[in-house]
Design a protein around this motif. Sequence first.
Motif, PDB file in Angstrom:
ATOM      1  N   THR A 180      -5.647   7.921   2.173  1.00  0.00           N
ATOM      2  CA  THR A 180      -6.532   6.759   2.257  1.00  0.00           C
ATOM      3  C   THR A 180      -6.857   6.548   3.737  1.00  0.00           C
ATOM      4  O   THR A 180      -6.107   6.995   4.609  1.00  0.00           O
ATOM      5  CB  THR A 180      -5.867   5.496   1.659  1.00  0.00           C
ATOM      6  OG1 THR A 180      -4.581   5.308   2.261  1.00  0.00           O
ATOM      7  CG2 THR A 180      -5.695   5.612   0.155  1.00  0.00           C
ATOM      8  N   THR A 184       2.286   5.330   6.453  1.00  0.00           N
ATOM      9  CA  THR A 184       1.297   4.257   6.631  1.00  0.00           C
ATOM     10  C   THR A 184       1.405   3.685   8.044  1.00  0.00           C
ATOM     11  O   THR A 184       0.858   2.618   8.303  1.00  0.00           O
ATOM     12  CB  THR A 184       1.510   3.109   5.617  1.00  0.00           C
ATOM     13  OG1 THR A 184       2.827   2.589   5.803  1.00  0.00           O
ATOM     14  CG2 THR A 184       1.337   3.559   4.179  1.00  0.00           C
ATOM     15  N   HIS A 209      -6.768   4.460   6.372  1.00  0.00           N
ATOM     16  CA  HIS A 209      -6.178   3.352   7.145  1.00  0.00           C
ATOM     17  C   HIS A 209      -6.555   1.998   6.524  1.00  0.00           C
ATOM     18  O   HIS A 209      -7.163   1.142   7.178  1.00  0.00           O
ATOM     19  CB  HIS A 209      -6.626   3.417   8.613  1.00  0.00           C
ATOM     20  CG  HIS A 209      -5.632   2.799   9.557  1.00  0.00           C
ATOM     21  ND1 HIS A 209      -5.278   3.353  10.750  1.00  0.00           N
ATOM     22  CD2 HIS A 209      -4.896   1.662   9.456  1.00  0.00           C
ATOM     23  CE1 HIS A 209      -4.393   2.588  11.363  1.00  0.00           C
ATOM     24  NE2 HIS A 209      -4.141   1.551  10.578  1.00  0.00           N
ATOM     25  N   HIS A 227       0.840  -1.203   0.000  1.00  0.00           N
ATOM     26  CA  HIS A 227       0.000   0.000   0.000  1.00  0.00           C
ATOM     27  C   HIS A 227       0.881   1.262   0.000  1.00  0.00           C
ATOM     28  O   HIS A 227       0.570   2.237  -0.691  1.00  0.00           O
ATOM     29  CB  HIS A 227      -0.953  -0.001   1.192  1.00  0.00           C
ATOM     30  CG  HIS A 227      -2.006   1.052   1.096  1.00  0.00           C
ATOM     31  ND1 HIS A 227      -3.042   1.006   0.183  1.00  0.00           N
ATOM     32  CD2 HIS A 227      -2.161   2.228   1.747  1.00  0.00           C
ATOM     33  CE1 HIS A 227      -3.792   2.075   0.292  1.00  0.00           C
ATOM     34  NE2 HIS A 227      -3.277   2.850   1.241  1.00  0.00           N
ATOM     35  N   GLY A 229      -4.146   0.182   4.723  1.00  0.00           N
ATOM     36  CA  GLY A 229      -2.924  -0.544   4.384  1.00  0.00           C
ATOM     37  C   GLY A 229      -3.036  -2.035   4.680  1.00  0.00           C
ATOM     38  O   GLY A 229      -2.549  -2.882   3.945  1.00  0.00           O
ATOM     39  N   ASP A 284      -1.898   7.184   4.932  1.00  0.00           N
ATOM     40  CA  ASP A 284      -2.917   6.167   5.200  1.00  0.00           C
ATOM     41  C   ASP A 284      -3.410   6.308   6.637  1.00  0.00           C
ATOM     42  O   ASP A 284      -4.325   5.603   7.052  1.00  0.00           O
ATOM     43  CB  ASP A 284      -2.336   4.761   4.968  1.00  0.00           C
ATOM     44  CG  ASP A 284      -3.412   3.687   5.060  1.00  0.00           C
ATOM     45  OD1 ASP A 284      -4.484   3.869   4.437  1.00  0.00           O
ATOM     46  OD2 ASP A 284      -3.197   2.664   5.740  1.00  0.00           O
TER      47      ASP A 284
END
Length: 349
Positions: free
Chosen positions: A297, A236, A299, A112, A301, A262
């Motif tokens: 994004t 991330t 969360h 991700h 991942g 993320d």
Amino acid sequence: MQSPPNVAMFSTQAYDKQSFASHALYADIKVTSFDTPLTAKTVSLCEGFNTVCAFVNDKLDADILQQLYASGVRHVAMRCAGYNNVDIDYATKLGMAVSRVPAYSPEAVAEHALALIMTLNRKTHKAYNRVRDGNFDLNGLLGFTLHDKTVGVVGTGHIGAALVRLLSGFGCRILCFDPYPNDELKALGAEYTDLTTLFSTSHIISLHCPLNEESHHLINEQSLASMRDGVMLINTSRGGLIDSRAVINALKTHKLGYLGLDVYEMESELFFRDHSGEIIQDDVFERLATFHNVLITGHQGFFTIEALSQIAEVTLENMIGFNSGFAKPFANQATPASRFLVLPSLADT
Ligand code: NAI
């Protein structure tokens, strides 16, 4: 030997129910799902349960742990790798077990992070919309070749190491910072260095260290100033690694050329729920989302079929393992050591 697991599962989504219910061990456990997060307001729901299953934004500070203990909860089973939201010292004082899923699919999160890097760079999210609109103009879509670029990886545990392996396939120069260097990554050509050199040299910086007192706001006004102009920053790991306001200023001055997130410091108020019909009150988040070179994004991942399945399996094994005094070894790991952050019963042996 404790009584059989009677579990209150918080922040439960439909996909959690599905992945847990599809695992054979689920039949041996009584699970009551709550879609609400665990907070001071919802902790009273835990009365009568001996186990709590929690996720990344559930609150497990000293007050809440104390209330859980008083309600009879003896095991907090985190269904994630990170545990910055659990007061581990206090759980230890209480003698309350805390388990987690240390490495359910590091590749899922690393892939991700790579997706964020590739999308921000080659702007495929914009190209998708343009082409659907019949707009084939390339202006504004210019990227750079990843080959030969210097990527700084902060934290080379399970996820950081998986990212290094991916990046080595792209022909990047890889700089790493971690108090515990990994020889396997050195053999791949990655170089360990200090954080100052990593920040000042890298074209892309990706964060994979845990959030704790030392790493809180690792990315701040000062560290941003030391970076290359136009640097790409990817997070991330956990939102609190980044001072969001400092990052907004760095985007405004073009110091930061790209930002891929993320995770976000105040994500517990927003993520994992649909707010599309509401007015979002978080002005910092809303400002971040306005930049054309920021990709956020929510969360996701960890969100792959394989990772969900592994999370369910290991979490259920942790619950059964704890309650049976580890009578049977885990299927995919010989000892509970890496899974249990606090394990009072074993500490006594
Ligand atoms: P890990 O525990 O395997 O690795 C963390 C590494 O960071 C260790 O090698 C440690 O020595 C190093 N480290 C600790 N403090 C550091 C510092 N101040 N600077 C540099 N390195 C430091 O953890 P893993 O599994 O690789 O996960 C990393 C983080 O990713 C987790 O803490 C979690 O917050 C986050 N995560 C995010 C997910 C998502 O869906 N976005 C899913 C899973 C984890």
